[in-house]
Design an enzyme around this catalytic site. Structure first.
Site, short mmCIF file in Angstrom:
data_model
loop_
_atom_site.label_atom_id
_atom_site.label_comp_id
_atom_site.label_asym_id
_atom_site.label_seq_id
_atom_site.Cartn_x
_atom_site.Cartn_y
_atom_site.Cartn_z
N LYS A 228 33.11 4.27 33.17
CA LYS A 228 32.75 3.19 34.07
C LYS A 228 33.05 1.85 33.39
CE LYS A 228 29.31 0.53 35.02
NZ LYS A 228 30.03 -0.67 35.56
N GLU B 14 22.26 -14.12 20.92
CA GLU B 14 23.70 -14.08 21.11
C GLU B 14 24.12 -14.92 22.31
OE1 GLU B 14 27.04 -10.61 20.87
OE2 GLU B 14 25.43 -10.28 22.32
N CYS C 4 31.96 -9.55 20.09
CA CYS C 4 30.65 -9.15 19.58
C CYS C 4 30.54 -9.32 18.07
CB CYS C 4 30.34 -7.71 19.98
SG CYS C 4 31.55 -6.51 19.39
N GLU D 175 26.85 0.46 20.90
CA GLU D 175 27.38 -0.69 20.14
C GLU D 175 27.00 -1.93 20.90
OE1 GLU D 175 29.19 -3.80 19.35
OE2 GLU D 175 31.03 -2.84 20.06
#
Length: 487
Positions: free
Chosen positions: A181, A384, A289, A256
């Site tokens: 997906k 973040e 990331c 992750e």
């Protein structure tokens, strides 16, 4: 063209799901928009639990035959997929640039060749995957990697095809079947991957692709009792929901997640190199990331570092990612842009100073930003942003540098700039991170373990670690006696 096909820069892309070797349309759609100029690219089939069930059923049905397929044949097909990718690098590059706004030159020269390499690497690694037999009191131990079953792979929008194939390739090599997906903001290149895989001879049902929103189809996939592995790359809140969904079936997870990585610059470092490393963190408009968004500089060189950084950053060209001269393209979505701007505005209101940037540009572009005078416990340092926003703090001792570097809930990566080998050894040993780069950045080898610590993830993938995750490891112990001679 049909009602289920759109054209992106002359490339035809099917907007339907890929399930059991066939295109499947949904009753409803969602709109895919290019971040470059906000233009509508097309309407994409919007999957629900119905399509999730169909895809998992197709993967389950195809699993026994694919699991029984020899290693050599699986590897041959994966190499054929890589061949197909290489033949369509230009198509894949322009479609992905249009869909997610990353640089076309990077897609042509680095990202799409890496997609092909993902398949080749894991195909080759499969053929040499082995563990030497060992003995226990005369008994032989033999370790094997057994395919686990249907695997759900959920991937992000910042590098859609590369990060999808980073999961798809080892899962297929391991003998698993896959339901992929993609992120709803960037669904197009994985649709092309379905065509490429089919042309390469991948059997029907081995790779299935379903599109849609996580709340509508993602939950149905991650809670499905027939799914034996889930690999996810994305945000911590989404990972928490996936973990809860998977818990009922005890489905193994590989996660992750986000990062708030540091770049430590010591006074003995090559300052030009350190500045280059720092400016490199703006790559992909900060939507990486692994980016070292927290720059920590030894106080004695902080002023000079900041001056050189500002000069270097001023040369960055921000604009249309299809232009060869562009260094930074747009951010992915208006919602993401608002999030970035909110972080910066709140930081400035709390006392931060923008050395460069600190504001939106036209469209979906955010100016490369460096903020100083930030507190360690502030939102801008701890959370973040996922945009072209860096912070700069200073330290006076090695201990303080390490303490600042480790003082977040994340632990994905860290970068270190120093001219002292002994210091590099000491500091890297103390840093909490899945990957540490010393005097370099973003050097990645697929045989290395990859993943994060703390809230940056669970588990490691890459090389044998990927097979350890996507397989059920078995140890067979055989006695030296009890055999009958049938000769």
């Amino acid at each position: 063209m049909t009602e289920h096909t759109l054209t992106v820069a002359g490339v035809a892309v099917d907007t339907r799901h890929w399930i059991g070797g066939e295109r499947v349309a949904s009753a409803e759609t969602f709109t895919d928009v290019s971040p470059i100029d906000g233009s509508v690219l097309g309407e994409i089939s919007r999957g629900t639990a119905t399509e999730a069930d169909l895809a998992v059923a197709a993967a389950k049905a195809a699993f026994p035959a694919w699991a029984a397929t020899s290693r050599a044949e699986r590897a041959r097909i994966l190499h054929a997929v890589a061949d197909g990718v290489e033949k369509r690098i230009e198509d894949l590059a322009i479609v992905e640039t249009t869909d997610n706004g990353a640089l076309l030159r990077s897609h042509r020269r680095g990202v799409m060749p890496r997609v092909a390499h993902n398949f080749r690497f894991f195909a080759d690694w499969l053929l040499k995957l082995d563990h030497e037999d060992f003995e226990t009191r005369g008994h032989t131990n033999h370790v094997s990697w057994d395919p686990a079953g249907p695997s759900v792979l959920i991937t992000p929008w910042n590098a859609p095809l590369m990060l999808s194939t980073w999961k798809v390739a080892p899962a297929l090599a391991a003998g698993n079947t896959v339901v992929l997906k993609p992120a709803e903001w960037t669904p197009l290149t994985v649709s092309l991957l379905a065509d490429i895989a089919a042309e390469a001879g991948l059997p029907a049902g081995v790779l299935n692709i379903v599109q849609g929103y996580g709340s509508e189809i993602g939950d149905a996939l991650t809670s499905h009792p027939d799914v034996r592995r889930i690999s996810f790359t994305g945000s911590v809140p989404t990972a928490q929901r996936i973990t809860q969904s998977a818990a009922a079936n005890l489905t193994p997870l590989s996660l992750e997640l986000g990062g708030k990585s540091p770049l430590l610059v010591f006074a003995d470092a090559d300052l030009d190199l350190a500045v280059d490393l720092a400016v490199e963190q703006y790559d992909n408009a900060g939507q990486v990331c692994l980016a070292a968004t927290r720059i920590l500089v030894e106080e004695t060189v902080a002023e000079e570092f900041t001056r050189r950084f500002a000069e270097k950053a001023a040369a960055i060209v921000q604009g249309d990612p299809r232009d060869e001269a562009t260094d930074i393209g747009p951010n992915i979505h208006e919602r993401q842009l608002e999030k970035i701007d909110g972080f910066v505005r709140r930081a400035v209101e709390a006392g931060a100073r923008a050395v460069i940037g600190g504001h939106r540009g036209e469209g979906r572009y955010y100016a490369p930003t460096l903020l100083t005078d930030v507190a360690q416990d502030s939102e801008i340092v701890q959370e973040e942003v996922f945009g072209p926003v860096l912070t700069l703090q200073t330290f006076t001792t090695e201990d303080e540098a390490v303490q600042l570097a480790n003082d977040t809930r994340f632990g994905l990566a860290a970068t270190l700039a120093t001219g002292d080998r002994d210091r590099a050894a000491r500091v890297t040993q103390r840093l909490v991170a899945g990957t540490v780069w010393v005097n370099c950045f973003f050097v990645r080898d697929l045989q290395a373990p990859f993943g994060g610590s703390r809230h940056s993830g669970v588990g490691r993938e890459g090389g044998t670690w990927s097979f350890d995750f996507y397989c059920d490891l078995k140890n067979t112990v055989t006695a030296p006696k009890g055999w009958k001679d049938h000769g």
